[in-house]
Scaffold this motif. Sequence first.
Motif, PDB file in Angstrom:
ATOM      1  N   TRP A 182       6.167 -34.949  50.388  1.00 49.58           N
ATOM      2  CA  TRP A 182       7.480 -34.370  50.144  1.00 49.58           C
ATOM      3  C   TRP A 182       8.542 -35.059  50.998  1.00 49.58           C
ATOM      4  N   SER A 184      12.805 -34.406  52.126  1.00 56.12           N
ATOM      5  CA  SER A 184      14.065 -33.672  52.085  1.00 56.12           C
ATOM      6  C   SER A 184      15.170 -34.576  52.604  1.00 56.12           C
ATOM      7  N   THR A 224      15.947 -28.352  50.693  1.00 55.30           N
ATOM      8  CA  THR A 224      15.258 -28.600  49.426  1.00 55.30           C
ATOM      9  C   THR A 224      14.319 -29.789  49.594  1.00 55.30           C
ATOM     10  N   TRP A 225      13.264 -29.809  48.778  1.00 55.18           N
ATOM     11  CA  TRP A 225      12.233 -30.824  48.919  1.00 55.18           C
ATOM     12  C   TRP A 225      11.895 -31.428  47.564  1.00 55.18           C
ATOM     13  N   GLU A 226      11.695 -32.734  47.568  1.00 59.11           N
ATOM     14  CA  GLU A 226      11.322 -33.478  46.362  1.00 59.11           C
ATOM     15  C   GLU A 226       9.930 -34.057  46.550  1.00 59.11           C
ATOM     16  N   SER A 227       9.073 -33.867  45.544  1.00 59.43           N
ATOM     17  CA  SER A 227       7.740 -34.441  45.594  1.00 59.43           C
ATOM     18  C   SER A 227       7.816 -35.939  45.324  1.00 59.43           C
TER      19      SER A 227
END
Length: 411
Positions: free
Chosen positions: A336, A338, A344-347
């Motif tokens: 992940w 951010s 918020t977190w993005e894979s």
Amino acid sequence: MIALRLRIALAGLLTAALAAVPAHAQRRGRGGPPPAPQPLHFQFAGPSSGGRIASISGVPGDTAVWYLGSSSGGVWKSIDGGHSFGPVFDREPVQAIGALAVAPSNHNEVWAGTGEAWAIRDADVIGDGIYKSTDGGMHWTNMGLRETGRIGRVIVNPTNPDIVYVCALGRATGPQQDRGVFRTMDGGKTWKRVLFVDENTGCSGLSLDLQNPAVLFAGMWQMEMHTYAELGGGPSSGLYVSRDSGATWSRIDDPGLPHSPLGKIDVAVAPTAGNRVYALIQTVDQGSVWRSDDGGHHWRVVSWDRLLVGRAGYYIHLAVSSGNADEVLLSNSSFWRSTDGGKTWESMPWGGDNHDIWMDPLNPNHFGITYDGGASVTTDHGRTMTRIGIPNAQMYHVAVDNQVPYWVYGN
């Protein structure tokens, strides 16, 4: 006539066969001693890549040199940017490498903390302390802490290579004194346990403020490992801070942090802004990521995403970019990122069953990660990744069939 020719032919075949038999075999038939057994030799059969990498370290400002620590296959080194690796720890008696660190002020000094620190089963490989190399990994010396079992983090002071901190989880199979945070002030000749909570609690996270190296944060994890279960979490888990180079520590009890009981904890100080500190904490419905903007005095939860703390014993690690205090990398079953301070977190499509992260303190585009299938390194901020696989797979079972030639199976 035909029978005579047949007897002559058989006699010729027998003579040729006896000539082909080694002399010791012929003597054995006449009552001589049995031949000595031939030594058993092993050769590599595969697979050529796919081993679990537990730890990684690069060299600040140098994109060519990398060190990888296998979960059960020693230390490997690359001098060509990760395109090829060779083993440099094979002469040592243990091969589980939980943590690696290169001294920022002396790149020939490399530290290897042994023992599998990503703990999910009692069969994980235990180590025998910490090793030091003064020639770039070519030769190693055990520097003590032999009973710590599992070392998950090693930090070298950025200006004084004789000051080193060790985050030791311990064997975790029962009560033990050799766990917590240890410090040496003389390059490993002597060690002092500077943070100890109790005999059932070890260190699961450690971070140093590069802007003020006297400040350190530690995550402490109460945990016991049994054949039937991992009993993780409890009132002894907590977040600690030292503001005097590790000499004394205090537990952080700010109301912005989750209340006890807590599980596994990791912590990371932003390299560019020491007041920014992140904590990744395993909780039950209290949140996942916390942030402090005043050097760890006050905290607030910034993410409740439970995917960030799943299967905590095997994962949970985070690192902050050396170029942006709002950019955080986090390893779990997925990887992940951010870019807004942990909100918020993005894979990211990197790895899988992820473990360690190394960020170049001098170059935010240069970092590396490890996972169950190997490791990946980048020099362009993750836009492209060089994927690394070394021949150190952990085979659970091996079988062969009856074909000619036979096939070998492993998983």
